[in-house]
Write an enzyme that holds these catalytic residues in place. Structure first.
Site, PDB file in Angstrom:
ATOM      1  N   SER A  69      61.401  60.890 -29.766  1.00 49.39           N
ATOM      2  CA  SER A  69      61.592  61.396 -28.416  1.00 49.39           C
ATOM      3  C   SER A  69      60.384  62.244 -28.009  1.00 49.39           C
ATOM      4  O   SER A  69      59.258  61.758 -28.000  1.00 49.39           O
ATOM      5  CB  SER A  69      62.911  62.180 -28.327  1.00 49.39           C
ATOM      6  OG  SER A  69      63.281  62.411 -26.996  1.00 49.39           O
ATOM      7  N   HIS A  93      66.692  56.246 -29.212  1.00 49.99           N
ATOM      8  CA  HIS A  93      67.822  57.108 -28.895  1.00 49.99           C
ATOM      9  C   HIS A  93      69.176  56.429 -29.071  1.00 49.99           C
ATOM     10  O   HIS A  93      70.203  57.037 -28.808  1.00 49.99           O
ATOM     11  CB  HIS A  93      67.699  57.599 -27.447  1.00 49.99           C
ATOM     12  CG  HIS A  93      66.594  58.586 -27.229  1.00 49.99           C
ATOM     13  ND1 HIS A  93      65.285  58.202 -27.064  1.00 49.99           N
ATOM     14  CD2 HIS A  93      66.606  59.939 -27.153  1.00 49.99           C
ATOM     15  CE1 HIS A  93      64.534  59.283 -26.873  1.00 49.99           C
ATOM     16  NE2 HIS A  93      65.312  60.346 -26.928  1.00 49.99           N
ATOM     17  N   GLU A 137      60.481  52.751 -26.397  1.00 52.27           N
ATOM     18  CA  GLU A 137      61.883  53.061 -26.114  1.00 52.27           C
ATOM     19  C   GLU A 137      61.893  54.254 -25.157  1.00 52.27           C
ATOM     20  O   GLU A 137      60.863  54.880 -24.910  1.00 52.27           O
ATOM     21  CB  GLU A 137      62.644  53.387 -27.403  1.00 52.27           C
ATOM     22  CG  GLU A 137      62.159  54.617 -28.140  1.00 52.27           C
ATOM     23  CD  GLU A 137      62.879  55.899 -27.750  1.00 52.27           C
ATOM     24  OE1 GLU A 137      64.075  55.838 -27.376  1.00 52.27           O
ATOM     25  OE2 GLU A 137      62.252  56.965 -27.805  1.00 52.27           O
TER      26      GLU A 137
END
Length: 308
Positions: A116, A277, A212
């Site tokens: 992330s 995630h 992502e």
């Protein structure tokens, strides 16, 4: 693109430092994550400011200076074998300029784990230090604390990396074919935000790019992909792997968008490789050379993620 220097695998009794380079950390999840690490016979130590919260900006885990100090102290401690990020959120970019990169280079390599917002650190460690990193579940993350599949893949990567050299897609080839390159990437919006900074590599040329994101509507993903395309960042990329796209709108739209923006690159593109995630997220070693077979949906590492 050259392979990056790999860290050593962990062994029983290894000391691992938990730091919070980005957002604030829920104490109950941190304690649950520490219990899991202890169950793996690791010795976790927690940075002094991990549970801090910034006085004015409550989306940050303490001040930039304190977060950077925790990170530097953990990385430069010769007794620490791995630095595990507690969670993502936002803030790694703010502290990157405060890190002593010469000191980090002298102390490394060692395991750096996160995803992330930690994408900014993955890029910095590649561009500034030439060190490989692990894109995977974080110590106080919901998926790590509650998902056995994510835990087991991470544990195998850390302790027995030769056992997880092949990763299989749950989806299909968007563009079939085979390609070899060095793994890199992470959160799309962070890759776009890092563009042009001294902590990011100039392009993904020669790489197998893992993408992502979370909570970004298709038009915002479009903007990030288009920015990177216009900047030439995708020029020479060998192949593309897609991870999870949680809360990014209907997945069919995301798939169509990726094909619209990246299909013209003429390289293999495969979806649903299980990193990011999404539930049960897998650990991907950035900096390791691998082969993507989009047609069969397999990613095969040429070497284990970590050395002996």
């Amino acid at each position: 693109m050259k392979e990056l220097t790999r860290a050593r695998r962990l062994v029983a009794g290894a000391r691992v430092a938990v730091v919070a380079p980005s957002g604030p950390v829920p104490e109950e999840r941190l304690q649950a994550g520490l219990d899991i690490l202890r169950g793996w016979d690791l010795d976790p130590v927690v940075g002094p400011h991990v549970l801090d919260r910034h006085g004015r900006f409550d989306y940050l885990a303490g001040t930039d200076a304190d977060r950077a100090a925790d990170f530097r102290a953990a990385w430069c401690d010769p007794a620490v074998d791995a630095v595990l990020c507690a969670r993502g959120g936002y803030g790694a970019q703010r502290m990157a300029d405060l890190l002593d990169w010469d000191a980090l280079r002298a102390a490394g390599p060692k395991v750096l784990l996160g995803f992330s917002d930690v994408t900014a650190l993955h890029e910095a460690f590649a561009a500034r230090l030439g060190f490989g990193t692990l894109h995977g579940p974080m110590a106080a993350g919901i998926d790590f604390v509650k998902n056995a599949h994510a835990q087991e893949h991470l544990r195998a990567t850390l302790f027995e990396p030769e056992s997880v050299r092949t990763i299989t897609s749950a989806g299909r080839a968007l563009v079939p074919g085979r390609a070899t390159g060095v793994l890199l990437g992470g959160c799309l919006s962070l890759l776009a935000a890092e563009l042009g900074t001294p902590h990011a590599r100039p392009s993904a040329s020669g790489g197998l790019l893992c993408l992502e994101d979370v909570g970004e509507q298709p038009y915002r993903l479009d903007r990030c992909l288009t920015q990177l395309l216009r900047a030439g960042w995708f020029d020479g990329v060998a192949g593309v792997l897609l991870g999870s796209w949680e809360r990014c709108g209907p997945y069919d739209r995301v798939r169509d968008l990726v094909l619209d923006r990246l299909g013209g690159l003429g390289v293999p593109i495969a979806e649903e490789f299980g990193f990011g995630h999404g539930e049960g997220a897998l650990t991907i070693p950035f900096g390791v050379r691998a082969e993507l077979n989009a047609t069969t949906g397999t990613l095969t590492l040429e070497k284990p993620a970590l050395t002996f």
